[in-house]
Design a protein around this motif. Structure first.
Motif, PDB file in Angstrom:
ATOM      1  N   PRO A 341       0.904  -1.362   0.203  1.00 13.58           N
ATOM      2  CA  PRO A 341      -0.014   0.007  -0.005  1.00 13.58           C
ATOM      3  C   PRO A 341       0.907   1.234   0.038  1.00 13.58           C
ATOM      4  N   PHE A 342       0.537   2.248  -0.819  1.00 16.31           N
ATOM      5  CA  PHE A 342       1.200   3.450  -0.983  1.00 16.31           C
ATOM      6  C   PHE A 342       0.197   4.656  -0.848  1.00 16.31           C
ATOM      7  N   PHE A 343       0.389   5.645  -0.196  1.00 19.93           N
ATOM      8  CA  PHE A 343      -0.688   6.831  -0.013  1.00 19.93           C
ATOM      9  C   PHE A 343       0.347   8.088  -0.078  1.00 19.93           C
ATOM     10  N   TYR A 344      -0.025   8.948  -0.408  1.00 23.88           N
ATOM     11  CA  TYR A 344       0.581  10.231  -0.447  1.00 23.88           C
ATOM     12  C   TYR A 344      -0.423  11.546  -0.346  1.00 23.88           C
ATOM     13  N   SER A 345       0.224  12.703  -0.121  1.00 24.10           N
ATOM     14  CA  SER A 345      -0.376  13.863   0.169  1.00 24.10           C
ATOM     15  C   SER A 345       0.150  14.982  -0.057  1.00 24.10           C
ATOM     16  N   PHE A 354       3.587   7.535   2.209  1.00 28.21           N
ATOM     17  CA  PHE A 354       3.841   6.464   3.359  1.00 28.21           C
ATOM     18  C   PHE A 354       3.533   5.138   2.437  1.00 28.21           C
ATOM     19  N   TYR A 355       4.444   4.119   2.840  1.00 29.54           N
ATOM     20  CA  TYR A 355       4.483   2.641   2.260  1.00 29.54           C
ATOM     21  C   TYR A 355       4.208   1.784   3.246  1.00 29.54           C
ATOM     22  N   GLY A 387       6.474  -0.519   7.640  1.00 31.73           N
ATOM     23  CA  GLY A 387       5.914   0.715   7.035  1.00 31.73           C
ATOM     24  C   GLY A 387       6.869   1.668   7.042  1.00 31.73           C
ATOM     25  N   ALA A 388       6.803   2.697   6.157  1.00 35.07           N
ATOM     26  CA  ALA A 388       7.662   3.865   6.247  1.00 35.07           C
ATOM     27  C   ALA A 388       6.938   4.945   5.804  1.00 35.07           C
ATOM     28  N   PHE A 389       7.402   6.307   6.545  1.00 39.08           N
ATOM     29  CA  PHE A 389       6.656   7.644   6.134  1.00 39.08           C
ATOM     30  C   PHE A 389       7.830   8.666   6.040  1.00 39.08           C
TER      31      PHE A 389
END
Ligand code: FAD
Length: 428
Positions: A341-345, A354-355, A387-389
């Motif tokens: 999963p990958f999110f960004y803003s 964030f992964y 996870g990593a941010f």
């Protein structure tokens, strides 16, 4: 009256656009593929609606952000669909589906049949009424899910220069809208029930960085309470917002971002549902072998976590679309979806990625106290990075944290990980 297609994509959002590109690349014949959407425009990159679309100058407008520009692919304009023989049925809702007969009935009374259906209906914004508050129809109350919402929001912004807005909800739609409102010189108060913003993803420490930055841009936070009612003027416009803690705040406009609900209604009782979405396997096939589901509406197995997840993010919409089409067109060559999963803003000048999963212990690095700095965190669960941010990284650094999360290295010493910080991922 009716038409028949080999492949039908139901829904015309992000995943529909990326699926169409993949079908064409894999050699779908003219007239075999159809997209049905209740939106009046061809698929577009929905995340632009809370970012470029809301800018006071040089705002993004269609056709500039049709899919698939968001992944540096071709831009699929209506002309593209025509040239490739893909039928676009726009401004047309599907009101019922019969998966046994393999038919869809549209709001125009047409029956469209398929051999293979891809459900790409995404999600809808939750309404205040679902939480017992009336007023969603007031002209200065805005939601943000589609182009029509975004146009309404732009009108609301333009009708109250220098005015006051309340943003209800501290998720990414609320956060991005608040930033855009400030860029439009509107005064913003954010209200949400949690102790900090982005509660599902951020830790209190990460949230505090963004909240401090937002405060430095003039945004007020009212946390730990919810909206209880609106006061209206004689024209039905909201004039004041009443919060459950007794506070009353005068407003010129309200933006509501209180979550979404997947659009599964057409298939309830026909397909197996899970996590609020349509349950699919590792090739996005549902409990009916002729029906696939992709994007926000699909609950799929995330191998790395060993469990089903339904993600509400653009990267998984794009990649699930591509994988499903590959599985449909070349089943023998397509394995199980293996996705991190990958999110960004992006807000103001800030930008984070964030992964993976936000489970386990958190190890921070960088300077979380100074705005505009690069900082990040790892999540370590059962001895492995999961996870990593990262805020403010370079392309190479984001690629490094993505790779590290994918490879899940074992971590024996959290202090050593903290000491190495971003360097751990970069040199891994
Ligand atoms: P959608 O793009 O929502 O498309 C669904 C389509 O189906 C729509 O066209 C809808 O009208 C149509 N439809 C539904 N029911 C029917 C029916 N019965 N008949 C006909 N048509 C129907 N994600 C990120 O990772 N980063 C971001 O920064 C980010 N920003 C966002 C900002 C905003 C304002 C919004 C709303 C979302 C954002 N997202 C972001 C989330 C991302 O846009 C979604 O995950 C993505 O759009 C999901 O794609 P989808 O194809 O599943 O659904």
């Amino acid at each position: 009256m009716g038409r028949a297609f080999v492949y039908v994509i139901l829904g015309g959002g992000v995943s529909a656009g990326y699926a169409a590109l993949e079908f064409v690349r894999r050699g779908v014949s003219h007239g075999e593929l159809c997209i049905i959407s209740d939106e009046p425009v061809a698929p577009y990159e929905r995340p632009a609606l809370s970012k470029g679309f809301l800018l006071p100058e040089a705002a993004a407008r269609l056709p500039s952000f049709h899919t698939c520009v968001g992944a540096n692919e071709e831009r699929l304009t209506p002309k593209w669909y025509k040239e490739h023989g893909v039928e676009l049925v726009l401004g047309t809702g599907v009101k019922s589906a019969d998966v046994k007969r393999k038919t869809l009935l549209t709001t125009t009374g047409e029956t469209i049949s398929y051999k293979i259906l891809i459900v790409a209906t995404g999600a809808r914004a939750l309404k205040l009424e679902e939480f017992g508050v009336n007023g969603s129809d007031a002209e200065n109350v805005c939601y943000l899910r589609d182009i029509a919402d975004a146009n309404r929001l732009v009108n609301a912004i333009q009708s109250c220069p220098g005015g006051n807005a309340i943003v209800i909800g501290g998720g990414y739609v609320g956060m991005e809208c608040a930033a855009s409102l400030v860029i439009n010189k509107i005064n913003v108060t954010m209200v949400f029930p949690e102790a900090h913003c982005m509660a599902r993803l951020f830790t209190p420490k990460i949230a505090s960085y963004y909240e401090e930055y937002y405060k430095s841009r003039g945004i007020n936070f009212v946390k730990g309470t919810v909206l209880s009612s609106f006061d209206f003027d004689s024209n039905g416009k909201v004039t004041d917002v009443n919060l459950r803690d007794g506070t009353k705040i005068s407003v010129d406009m309200v933006v509501v971002g209180i979550g979404i609900r997947p659009n599964t209604g057409l298939f309830e009782g026909q397909l197996t549902l899970e996590k609020g979405g349509i349950k699919v396997n590792g090739t996005f096939q549902s409990s009916n072998s002729s029906v696939y589901a992709i994007g926000d509406v699909a609950a799929f197995p995330v191998k790395a976590f060993g469990e089903m997840r339904r993600l509400e993010h653009v990267d998984s919409a794009r990649k699930s679309a591509k994988h499903a089409v590959s599985a449909i067109m070349e089943p023998d060559k397509t394995g199980e979806f293996d996705y991190i999963p990958f999110f960004y803003s992006r807000v103001f000048t800030l930008s984070w990625q964030f992964y993976g999963d936000n489970a386990g212990e958190v190890v921070y690095y960088g300077d979380l106290s100074a705005s505009g700095s690069t900082f990040g965190a790892y999540w370590v669960n059962k001895g492995h990075i999961v996870g990593a941010f990262l805020e403010g990284g370079t392309r190479e650094e984001y690629e490094a944290i993505a790779k590290t999360t994918r490879l899940r290295p074992a971590i024996e010493d959290l202090n050593e990980l903290e000491r190495q910080g971003l360097g751990f991922a970069v040199t891994f």
